[in-house]
Design an enzyme around this catalytic site. Structure first.
Site, mmCIF file in Angstrom:
data_model
loop_
_atom_site.group_PDB
_atom_site.id
_atom_site.type_symbol
_atom_site.label_atom_id
_atom_site.label_comp_id
_atom_site.label_asym_id
_atom_site.label_seq_id
_atom_site.Cartn_x
_atom_site.Cartn_y
_atom_site.Cartn_z
ATOM 1 N N LEU A 1 0.803 -1.183 -0.157
ATOM 2 C CA LEU A 1 0.011 -0.053 0.012
ATOM 3 C C LEU A 1 0.889 1.343 -0.098
ATOM 4 C CD1 LEU A 1 -2.721 -1.031 2.431
ATOM 5 C CD2 LEU A 1 -2.868 -1.042 -0.026
ATOM 6 N N HIS B 1 -7.147 1.576 23.753
ATOM 7 C CA HIS B 1 -7.605 0.294 23.727
ATOM 8 C C HIS B 1 -9.021 0.281 24.309
ATOM 9 C CE1 HIS B 1 -4.602 -1.719 21.475
ATOM 10 N NE2 HIS B 1 -3.732 -1.362 22.347
ATOM 11 N N ASP C 1 -14.217 -3.160 22.023
ATOM 12 C CA ASP C 1 -13.861 -3.593 20.901
ATOM 13 C C ASP C 1 -15.015 -4.167 19.954
ATOM 14 O OD1 ASP C 1 -11.160 -2.787 21.084
ATOM 15 O OD2 ASP C 1 -10.463 -4.848 21.532
#
Length: 387
Positions: free
Chosen positions: A65, A130, A160
Protein backbone atom coordinates in the site's frame (compact mmCIF):
# COMPACT_ATOMS: atom_id res chain seq x y z
CA UNK A 1 -26.19 -18.64 1.23
CA UNK A 2 -26.39 -16.09 4.02
CA UNK A 3 -28.52 -12.92 3.92
CA UNK A 4 -25.60 -10.79 2.68
CA UNK A 5 -24.79 -13.08 -0.25
CA UNK A 6 -23.89 -11.06 -3.34
CA UNK A 7 -22.21 -8.22 -1.46
CA UNK A 8 -18.52 -7.60 -2.11
CA UNK A 9 -16.42 -5.96 0.60
CA UNK A 10 -12.80 -4.85 0.67
CA UNK A 11 -11.26 -5.11 4.14
CA UNK A 12 -8.06 -3.23 4.86
CA UNK A 13 -6.47 -5.51 7.45
CA UNK A 14 -6.35 -4.29 11.04
CA UNK A 15 -6.75 -5.69 14.53
CA UNK A 16 -9.65 -6.34 16.90
CA UNK A 17 -13.00 -4.81 15.99
CA UNK A 18 -12.34 -4.32 12.27
CA UNK A 19 -11.61 -8.01 11.64
CA UNK A 20 -14.52 -9.02 13.88
CA UNK A 21 -16.88 -6.87 11.81
CA UNK A 22 -15.48 -8.36 8.59
CA UNK A 23 -15.88 -11.86 10.05
CA UNK A 24 -19.54 -11.16 10.82
CA UNK A 25 -20.19 -9.85 7.33
CA UNK A 26 -18.47 -12.91 5.83
CA UNK A 27 -20.45 -15.25 8.12
CA UNK A 28 -23.61 -13.67 6.74
CA UNK A 29 -22.61 -14.43 3.17
CA UNK A 30 -20.73 -11.37 1.95
CA UNK A 31 -17.63 -11.93 -0.16
CA UNK A 32 -14.92 -10.18 1.82
CA UNK A 33 -11.38 -9.76 0.47
CA UNK A 34 -8.83 -8.84 3.14
CA UNK A 35 -5.94 -6.68 1.98
CA UNK A 36 -2.92 -7.48 4.16
CA UNK A 37 0.32 -5.57 4.18
CA UNK A 38 2.97 -7.10 1.96
CA UNK A 39 5.50 -7.20 4.79
CA UNK A 40 3.12 -9.11 7.06
CA UNK A 41 3.75 -12.26 4.99
CA UNK A 42 7.51 -11.91 4.62
CA UNK A 43 8.46 -13.72 7.83
CA UNK A 44 5.78 -16.35 7.50
CA UNK A 45 3.08 -17.15 10.03
CA UNK A 46 4.41 -17.96 13.49
CA UNK A 47 1.41 -20.10 14.44
CA UNK A 48 -1.25 -21.93 12.48
CA UNK A 49 -3.62 -19.46 10.75
CA UNK A 50 -6.57 -21.71 11.65
CA UNK A 51 -6.43 -20.40 15.22
CA UNK A 52 -6.88 -16.77 14.10
CA UNK A 53 -10.64 -17.14 14.23
CA UNK A 54 -11.39 -13.47 13.51
CA UNK A 55 -9.90 -14.08 10.07
CA UNK A 56 -12.32 -16.83 9.10
CA UNK A 57 -14.62 -16.82 6.11
CA UNK A 58 -12.60 -14.69 3.71
CA UNK A 59 -9.54 -14.68 1.50
CA UNK A 60 -6.38 -12.62 1.86
CA UNK A 61 -4.30 -10.78 -0.71
CA UNK A 62 -1.06 -9.03 0.22
CA UNK A 63 -0.54 -5.63 -1.40
CA UNK A 64 2.16 -2.97 -1.02
CA UNK A 65 0.00 0.00 0.00
CA UNK A 66 3.04 2.28 0.00
CA UNK A 67 3.44 1.97 -3.74
CA UNK A 68 1.34 3.88 -6.28
CA UNK A 69 0.60 0.64 -8.12
CA UNK A 70 -0.60 -0.98 -4.91
CA UNK A 71 -2.94 1.91 -4.22
CA UNK A 72 -4.19 1.81 -7.81
CA UNK A 73 -4.88 -1.90 -7.42
CA UNK A 74 -6.95 -1.36 -4.27
CA UNK A 75 -8.93 1.38 -6.05
CA UNK A 76 -9.63 -1.07 -8.85
CA UNK A 77 -11.03 -3.49 -6.25
CA UNK A 78 -13.00 -0.67 -4.62
CA UNK A 79 -14.64 0.05 -7.96
CA UNK A 80 -16.04 -3.49 -7.89
CA UNK A 81 -17.03 -3.47 -4.22
CA UNK A 82 -20.16 -2.53 -2.29
CA UNK A 83 -18.29 -1.57 0.87
CA UNK A 84 -14.89 -1.06 2.47
CA UNK A 85 -13.78 -1.62 6.07
CA UNK A 86 -10.78 0.14 7.62
CA UNK A 87 -9.63 0.58 11.21
CA UNK A 88 -6.73 3.05 11.18
CA UNK A 89 -6.43 6.31 13.08
CA UNK A 90 -8.09 9.27 11.35
CA UNK A 91 -6.09 10.48 8.37
CA UNK A 92 -4.07 7.32 7.73
CA UNK A 93 -6.17 6.13 4.79
CA UNK A 94 -6.09 9.65 3.36
CA UNK A 95 -2.29 9.66 3.53
CA UNK A 96 -2.21 6.30 1.76
CA UNK A 97 -4.31 7.78 -1.04
CA UNK A 98 -7.34 5.65 -0.15
CA UNK A 99 -9.51 8.09 1.78
CA UNK A 100 -13.28 8.36 1.28
CA UNK A 101 -13.11 11.09 -1.37
CA UNK A 102 -10.72 9.11 -3.57
CA UNK A 103 -12.67 5.87 -3.09
CA UNK A 104 -16.01 7.54 -3.79
CA UNK A 105 -14.55 9.00 -6.98
CA UNK A 106 -13.81 5.43 -8.03
CA UNK A 107 -17.19 4.13 -6.80
CA UNK A 108 -19.90 6.64 -5.81
CA UNK A 109 -22.07 3.85 -4.32
CA UNK A 110 -19.38 2.65 -1.92
CA UNK A 111 -20.22 2.34 1.79
CA UNK A 112 -16.99 3.32 3.54
CA UNK A 113 -16.83 1.83 7.06
CA UNK A 114 -14.40 3.44 9.51
CA UNK A 115 -13.60 1.82 12.86
CA UNK A 116 -11.81 3.90 15.50
CA UNK A 117 -11.74 4.19 19.25
CA UNK A 118 -12.39 7.92 19.61
CA UNK A 119 -14.07 8.77 16.29
CA UNK A 120 -13.00 10.74 13.25
CA UNK A 121 -12.95 14.07 15.09
CA UNK A 122 -12.79 15.43 18.62
CA UNK A 123 -9.94 16.32 21.00
CA UNK A 124 -8.87 12.68 21.42
CA UNK A 125 -9.28 11.59 17.80
CA UNK A 126 -5.52 11.13 17.24
CA UNK A 127 -4.76 9.58 20.64
CA UNK A 128 -3.80 5.94 21.02
CA UNK A 129 -6.15 3.76 23.02
CA UNK A 130 -7.64 0.37 23.60
CA UNK A 131 -10.98 -1.05 24.69
CA UNK A 132 -10.38 -0.28 28.37
CA UNK A 133 -9.84 3.41 27.60
CA UNK A 134 -12.94 3.78 25.44
CA UNK A 135 -15.28 2.15 27.94
CA UNK A 136 -13.70 4.24 30.71
CA UNK A 137 -14.51 7.49 28.91
CA UNK A 138 -18.05 6.33 28.09
CA UNK A 139 -18.89 5.83 31.77
CA UNK A 140 -19.34 2.09 31.37
CA UNK A 141 -16.21 0.84 33.13
CA UNK A 142 -17.05 2.82 36.27
CA UNK A 143 -20.27 0.81 36.63
CA UNK A 144 -18.69 -2.65 36.47
CA UNK A 145 -17.32 -4.05 39.70
CA UNK A 146 -18.15 -4.96 43.26
CA UNK A 147 -18.85 -2.76 46.22
CA UNK A 148 -15.70 -1.19 47.64
CA UNK A 149 -13.53 -2.52 44.81
CA UNK A 150 -11.97 -0.99 41.69
CA UNK A 151 -13.78 -1.23 38.34
CA UNK A 152 -13.28 -4.57 36.56
CA UNK A 153 -12.55 -4.64 32.80
CA UNK A 154 -15.16 -6.93 31.16
CA UNK A 155 -12.56 -8.49 28.83
CA UNK A 156 -12.63 -6.44 25.60
CA UNK A 157 -16.24 -7.28 24.82
CA UNK A 158 -17.90 -3.92 25.47
CA UNK A 159 -15.56 -1.63 23.52
CA UNK A 160 -13.87 -3.64 20.79
CA UNK A 161 -16.63 -6.05 19.89
CA UNK A 162 -19.94 -4.82 21.34
CA UNK A 163 -19.48 -1.07 20.98
CA UNK A 164 -17.13 -1.34 18.01
CA UNK A 165 -17.52 -4.23 15.59
CA UNK A 166 -21.25 -4.74 16.10
CA UNK A 167 -22.03 -1.05 15.64
CA UNK A 168 -19.85 -0.87 12.54
CA UNK A 169 -21.60 -3.91 11.06
CA UNK A 170 -25.03 -2.47 11.91
CA UNK A 171 -24.07 0.92 10.48
CA UNK A 172 -22.75 -0.59 7.28
CA UNK A 173 -25.87 -2.69 6.70
CA UNK A 174 -28.00 0.42 7.33
CA UNK A 175 -25.92 2.40 4.84
CA UNK A 176 -26.06 -0.40 2.27
CA UNK A 177 -29.85 -0.42 2.50
CA UNK A 178 -29.95 3.37 2.09
CA UNK A 179 -27.68 3.15 -0.93
CA UNK A 180 -30.24 0.98 -2.69
CA UNK A 181 -32.69 3.87 -2.39
CA UNK A 182 -30.40 6.84 -3.05
CA UNK A 183 -27.76 5.33 -5.30
CA UNK A 184 -25.11 7.12 -3.22
CA UNK A 185 -22.52 5.76 -0.85
CA UNK A 186 -21.46 7.35 2.42
CA UNK A 187 -19.01 7.09 5.32
CA UNK A 188 -19.90 5.15 8.47
CA UNK A 189 -17.99 6.64 11.44
CA UNK A 190 -18.09 3.91 14.13
CA UNK A 191 -16.29 4.95 17.32
CA UNK A 192 -15.97 2.52 20.20
CA UNK A 193 -16.54 5.27 22.76
CA UNK A 194 -19.86 6.09 21.04
CA UNK A 195 -20.90 2.44 20.79
CA UNK A 196 -20.02 1.67 24.41
CA UNK A 197 -22.05 4.70 25.53
CA UNK A 198 -24.95 3.57 23.36
CA UNK A 199 -24.88 0.10 24.91
CA UNK A 200 -25.35 1.71 28.33
CA UNK A 201 -28.44 3.74 27.34
CA UNK A 202 -30.71 1.95 29.83
CA UNK A 203 -28.26 2.63 32.68
CA UNK A 204 -28.21 6.34 31.85
CA UNK A 205 -32.00 6.30 31.96
CA UNK A 206 -32.06 4.63 35.37
CA UNK A 207 -29.47 7.11 36.66
CA UNK A 208 -31.50 10.08 35.40
CA UNK A 209 -34.55 8.69 37.21
CA UNK A 210 -32.59 8.34 40.45
CA UNK A 211 -32.77 4.55 40.27
CA UNK A 212 -29.07 3.86 39.72
CA UNK A 213 -26.33 4.68 42.20
CA UNK A 214 -22.89 5.66 40.95
CA UNK A 215 -21.46 3.55 43.75
CA UNK A 216 -20.51 0.16 42.36
CA UNK A 217 -22.14 -2.95 43.76
CA UNK A 218 -25.27 -1.20 45.02
CA UNK A 219 -27.57 -1.69 42.03
CA UNK A 220 -29.77 -4.37 40.56
CA UNK A 221 -27.43 -5.50 37.79
CA UNK A 222 -23.95 -4.86 39.22
CA UNK A 223 -23.82 -7.52 41.99
CA UNK A 224 -25.63 -5.30 44.51
CA UNK A 225 -28.87 -7.29 44.46
CA UNK A 226 -28.66 -10.73 46.12
CA UNK A 227 -31.01 -12.18 43.50
CA UNK A 228 -28.80 -11.09 40.59
CA UNK A 229 -25.49 -12.51 41.64
CA UNK A 230 -22.87 -15.23 41.28
CA UNK A 231 -22.53 -17.71 44.14
CA UNK A 232 -19.91 -20.29 45.05
CA UNK A 233 -20.98 -23.91 45.40
CA UNK A 234 -19.73 -26.70 47.66
CA UNK A 235 -17.12 -27.81 45.12
CA UNK A 236 -15.62 -24.35 44.65
CA UNK A 237 -17.44 -23.72 41.38
CA UNK A 238 -20.05 -21.06 40.71
CA UNK A 239 -23.64 -20.58 39.61
CA UNK A 240 -25.45 -17.46 38.36
CA UNK A 241 -28.87 -16.31 39.60
CA UNK A 242 -31.01 -13.64 37.88
CA UNK A 243 -34.36 -13.77 39.69
CA UNK A 244 -35.39 -10.16 39.00
CA UNK A 245 -39.16 -10.55 38.53
CA UNK A 246 -41.26 -11.13 41.63
CA UNK A 247 -42.62 -14.50 40.54
CA UNK A 248 -39.13 -15.73 39.67
CA UNK A 249 -37.82 -14.56 43.03
CA UNK A 250 -40.65 -16.38 44.80
CA UNK A 251 -39.72 -19.55 42.92
CA UNK A 252 -36.08 -19.08 43.98
CA UNK A 253 -37.02 -18.85 47.64
CA UNK A 254 -39.23 -21.92 47.37
CA UNK A 255 -36.59 -24.03 45.67
CA UNK A 256 -33.95 -22.93 48.19
CA UNK A 257 -36.28 -23.86 51.04
CA UNK A 258 -36.36 -20.25 52.25
CA UNK A 259 -39.97 -19.37 51.43
CA UNK A 260 -41.08 -19.83 55.06
CA UNK A 261 -38.05 -18.12 56.58
CA UNK A 262 -38.27 -14.58 58.00
CA UNK A 263 -36.17 -12.69 55.48
CA UNK A 264 -36.06 -9.07 54.23
CA UNK A 265 -38.34 -8.30 51.30
CA UNK A 266 -36.88 -8.58 47.80
CA UNK A 267 -36.45 -4.85 47.13
CA UNK A 268 -35.49 -3.81 50.66
CA UNK A 269 -31.99 -2.58 49.88
CA UNK A 270 -31.12 -2.34 53.55
CA UNK A 271 -31.76 -6.06 53.77
CA UNK A 272 -29.72 -7.03 50.73
CA UNK A 273 -26.51 -7.83 52.71
CA UNK A 274 -28.45 -10.22 54.95
CA UNK A 275 -30.18 -11.87 51.99
CA UNK A 276 -26.92 -12.25 50.13
CA UNK A 277 -25.26 -13.86 53.12
CA UNK A 278 -28.16 -16.31 53.54
CA UNK A 279 -28.20 -17.21 49.86
CA UNK A 280 -24.44 -17.77 49.93
CA UNK A 281 -24.81 -20.15 52.87
CA UNK A 282 -27.43 -22.21 51.07
CA UNK A 283 -25.62 -22.36 47.74
CA UNK A 284 -22.46 -23.62 49.46
CA UNK A 285 -24.35 -26.68 50.70
CA UNK A 286 -24.43 -28.40 47.28
CA UNK A 287 -22.11 -28.88 44.33
CA UNK A 288 -22.62 -27.02 41.10
CA UNK A 289 -23.92 -30.13 39.39
CA UNK A 290 -26.41 -30.70 42.21
CA UNK A 291 -27.72 -27.17 41.76
CA UNK A 292 -27.96 -27.76 38.01
CA UNK A 293 -30.11 -30.80 38.66
CA UNK A 294 -32.32 -28.81 41.03
CA UNK A 295 -32.62 -25.48 39.19
CA UNK A 296 -31.66 -25.72 35.53
CA UNK A 297 -34.64 -25.12 33.24
CA UNK A 298 -36.73 -23.59 36.02
CA UNK A 299 -38.14 -20.05 36.25
CA UNK A 300 -35.51 -19.16 38.84
CA UNK A 301 -33.34 -17.79 35.97
CA UNK A 302 -30.38 -20.01 36.73
CA UNK A 303 -27.25 -21.10 34.90
CA UNK A 304 -23.98 -22.71 35.90
CA UNK A 305 -20.91 -20.55 35.36
CA UNK A 306 -19.08 -22.59 32.73
CA UNK A 307 -15.56 -22.38 31.43
CA UNK A 308 -15.27 -21.99 27.65
CA UNK A 309 -14.42 -25.70 27.36
CA UNK A 310 -17.45 -26.64 29.43
CA UNK A 311 -19.70 -24.33 27.41
CA UNK A 312 -18.86 -26.23 24.23
CA UNK A 313 -20.18 -29.47 25.72
CA UNK A 314 -23.29 -28.18 27.47
CA UNK A 315 -26.37 -30.05 26.16
CA UNK A 316 -28.22 -26.84 25.26
CA UNK A 317 -25.31 -25.47 23.24
CA UNK A 318 -24.86 -28.85 21.55
CA UNK A 319 -28.56 -29.09 20.69
CA UNK A 320 -28.51 -25.65 19.05
CA UNK A 321 -25.15 -26.09 17.37
CA UNK A 322 -23.90 -22.92 19.06
CA UNK A 323 -20.32 -24.08 18.54
CA UNK A 324 -18.97 -25.55 15.32
CA UNK A 325 -15.71 -27.18 14.32
CA UNK A 326 -13.63 -25.92 11.39
CA UNK A 327 -10.30 -27.59 10.60
CA UNK A 328 -10.24 -29.14 14.04
CA UNK A 329 -10.82 -25.84 15.85
CA UNK A 330 -14.05 -25.57 17.85
CA UNK A 331 -15.44 -22.04 17.78
CA UNK A 332 -18.71 -20.10 18.12
CA UNK A 333 -20.77 -20.39 14.95
CA UNK A 334 -22.39 -17.53 13.02
CA UNK A 335 -25.11 -15.59 14.81
CA UNK A 336 -27.93 -14.67 14.55
CA UNK A 337 -29.89 -17.30 12.62
CA UNK A 338 -32.32 -16.93 9.75
CA UNK A 339 -35.21 -19.10 8.64
CA UNK A 340 -34.24 -19.13 4.94
CA UNK A 341 -30.82 -17.63 4.31
CA UNK A 342 -28.56 -19.68 6.53
CA UNK A 343 -25.19 -18.12 7.43
CA UNK A 344 -22.15 -20.35 7.46
CA UNK A 345 -18.38 -20.34 7.85
CA UNK A 346 -17.30 -20.88 4.28
CA UNK A 347 -13.57 -21.21 4.85
CA UNK A 348 -11.05 -21.33 7.71
CA UNK A 349 -8.83 -18.31 8.35
CA UNK A 350 -6.33 -17.59 5.59
CA UNK A 351 -2.71 -16.70 6.16
CA UNK A 352 -1.83 -13.21 4.89
CA UNK A 353 -1.44 -13.41 1.14
CA UNK A 354 -2.40 -17.08 0.87
CA UNK A 355 -5.09 -16.34 -1.72
CA UNK A 356 -3.59 -13.37 -3.55
CA UNK A 357 -3.61 -14.64 -7.14
CA UNK A 358 -6.85 -16.61 -6.84
CA UNK A 359 -8.77 -13.79 -5.17
CA UNK A 360 -7.54 -11.06 -7.51
CA UNK A 361 -8.45 -13.19 -10.52
CA UNK A 362 -11.97 -13.63 -9.15
CA UNK A 363 -12.18 -9.85 -8.69
CA UNK A 364 -11.43 -9.27 -12.38
CA UNK A 365 -7.64 -9.06 -12.78
CA UNK A 366 -6.11 -10.96 -15.70
CA UNK A 367 -3.42 -13.57 -15.24
CA UNK A 368 -0.93 -11.35 -17.06
CA UNK A 369 -1.67 -8.40 -14.77
CA UNK A 370 -1.32 -10.55 -11.65
CA UNK A 371 2.00 -11.94 -12.87
CA UNK A 372 3.26 -8.42 -13.64
CA UNK A 373 2.29 -7.13 -10.18
CA UNK A 374 3.97 -10.10 -8.52
CA UNK A 375 7.14 -9.58 -10.52
CA UNK A 376 7.16 -5.90 -9.56
CA UNK A 377 6.74 -6.75 -5.87
CA UNK A 378 3.40 -4.92 -5.64
CA UNK A 379 1.50 -8.02 -4.50
CA UNK A 380 2.57 -11.15 -2.65
CA UNK A 381 3.65 -14.39 -4.26
CA UNK A 382 4.41 -17.25 -1.89
CA UNK A 383 3.50 -17.41 1.78
CA UNK A 384 5.28 -19.49 4.41
CA UNK A 385 2.74 -21.10 6.71
CA UNK A 386 3.30 -23.08 9.89
CA UNK A 387 0.76 -25.90 10.09
Amino acid sequence: MGPLAGLKIVEIAGIGPGPFCAMMMADMGAEVLRIDRLESADLGIRSAPRFNLLGRGRRSATVDLKSPEGVALVLKLVAEADALIEGFRPGVMERLGLGPEVCHAANPRLVYGRMTGWGQEGPLAQAAGHDINYIALSGVLHCIGRQGEAPVPPLNLVGDFGGGALYLAFGMVCALLETRRSGQGQVVDAAMVDGAASLSTAIYGLAAAGLWSEKRGENILDSGAPWYEVYETADGRHIAIGSIEGRFYADLLRRLGLDQEDLPRQHDRQGWPRLKMRFAEVFRTRTREAWCAALEGSDVCFAPVLTPREAIDHPHNRARGTFVEVEGVTQPGPAPRFSRTHPEIRRPPSAPGADTAEALADWGLSGEEIARLQAAGVIGDKVAVTA
